[in-house]
Design an enzyme around this catalytic site. Structure first.
Site, PDB file in Angstrom:
ATOM      1  CD  GLU A 286      25.408 -15.031  98.599  1.00 59.49           C
ATOM      2  OE1 GLU A 286      24.278 -15.491  98.525  1.00 59.49           O
ATOM      3  OE2 GLU A 286      25.800 -14.073  97.918  1.00 59.49           O
TER       4      GLU A 286
ATOM      5  N   GLY B 290      23.966 -19.457  91.715  1.00 65.66           N
ATOM      6  CA  GLY B 290      23.241 -19.645  90.453  1.00 65.66           C
ATOM      7  C   GLY B 290      23.684 -20.845  89.639  1.00 65.66           C
TER       8      GLY B 290
ATOM      9  CG  HIS C 267      25.889 -10.315  95.711  1.00 65.72           C
ATOM     10  ND1 HIS C 267      26.288 -10.825  94.502  1.00 65.72           N
ATOM     11  CD2 HIS C 267      25.035 -11.215  96.249  1.00 65.72           C
ATOM     12  CE1 HIS C 267      25.685 -12.001  94.315  1.00 65.72           C
ATOM     13  NE2 HIS C 267      24.915 -12.257  95.365  1.00 65.72           N
TER      14      HIS C 267
HETATM   15  P1  PGA Z   1      21.396 -18.148  94.054  1.00 66.22           P
HETATM   16  O1  PGA Z   1      22.043 -16.723  94.408  1.00 66.22           O
HETATM   17  O2  PGA Z   1      20.489 -18.522  95.199  1.00 66.22           O
HETATM   18  O3  PGA Z   1      20.643 -17.906  92.772  1.00 66.22           O
HETATM   19  O4  PGA Z   1      22.518 -19.110  93.903  1.00 66.22           O
HETATM   20  C1  PGA Z   1      22.410 -16.381  95.718  1.00 66.22           C
HETATM   21  C2  PGA Z   1      22.947 -14.968  95.753  1.00 66.22           C
HETATM   22  O5  PGA Z   1      23.598 -14.543  94.796  1.00 66.22           O
HETATM   23  O6  PGA Z   1      22.755 -14.245  96.745  1.00 66.22           O
END
Ligand code: PGA
Length: 251
Positions: free
Chosen positions: A167, A173, A95
């Site tokens: 991502e 976030g 991640h």
């Molecule tokens: P988010 O995070 O949905 O809060 O943007 C996604 C993630 O970090 O896997």
């Protein structure tokens, strides 16, 4: 046809009571949950409760990190085999928060990914570019370098049926999301890269998730695009009222 997959990433949030409350609320969605795959990745200390907490709910659970080592004197680490032992089916690997705050580089992430393949765990390999990398037009180069670190140490057989989550770091976030065209272009490139590296049949078994500011109101749009097989959900996965609209949007 790949089954849709929605993964909740609780990060370092919540209590065992919060998890219990969400899983209890999800019981009423059993019919929907039987049509898609949902995996809830909670903080490691709560994993051994998940078997009892999920009860008959047709979902799986997983961890947010795993050691690259199998066993031994590695204080604080948790092995892939231990995660299996407490019933995990999935584990998030690489991640962007692990890469950014804990120094996980492509090589280390690849070693962790490989450790999961010695067990029955399904790794969810996270890839994604930073804002400055996107602005410099480096998105595909960055994402493919992250993927290649794994591909170069694995076989088609090991890679089949695993999961990649795209991502963009700047979308996590923040409430920002790429355009649908931008998502499709990265996902299509990822799929084509797997065809080139292995073959079409192998590439078709891999589920490609999108993650980054997915909410109930954009899930249908973002998670049903070509080559998008579901989503990795952070903030919105913490409560039934924000998480359930996301998986319901995929039915
Ligand atoms: P988010 O995070 O949905 O809060 O943007 C996604 C993630 O970090 O896997």
């Amino acid at each position: 046809m790949r089954k849709k997959l929605v993964v909740a990433n609780w990060k370092m949030n919540g209590t065992s009571a919060d998890i219990g409350a969400m899983l209890t609320a999800m019981q009423k969605d059993s019919v929907i949950l039987n049509q898609i795959d949902v995996s809830v990745c909670v903080p490691a200390v709560f994993l051994s409760n998940m078997h009892a907490a999920c009860g008959p709910l047709p979902i799986s659970w997983g961890a947010q990190n795993v050691s690259d080592k199998a066993a031994g004197a590695f204080t604080g680490e948790i092995s892939a085999q231990m995660l299996c032992d407490v019933g995990c089916s999935t584990v998030i690997v690489g991640h962007s928060e692990r890469r950014l705050y804990y120094g996980e580089n492509n090589h280390w992430v690849a070693q962790k990914w490989l450790a999961t393949r010695k067990t029955a765990l399904t790794p969810i390999l996270c890839v994604g570019e930073s804002l400055s990398e996107r602005e410099k037009g480096q998105t595909l180069a960055v994402v493919m370098a992250q993927l290649d670190a794994v591909l170069k140490i694995t076989t088609a057989k090991e890679f089949a049926h695993t999961v990649i989550a795209y991502e963009p770091v700047w979308a996590i976030g923040t409430g920002l999301t790429p355009t649908t065209n931008e998502v499709v272009s990265v996902h299509t490139a990822l799929r084509e890269h797997l065809v080139k590296q292995y073959d079409s049949a192998t590439s078709q078994t891999v589920r490609l998730l999108y993650g980054g500011s997915v909410k109930g109101d954009n899930a249908a749009q973002l998670l049903t695009l070509a080559n998008v097989d579901g989503g990795l959900i952070g903030g919105a996965s913490l409560k039934y009222d924000t998480f359930s609209p996301i998986y319901k949007a995929l039915i």
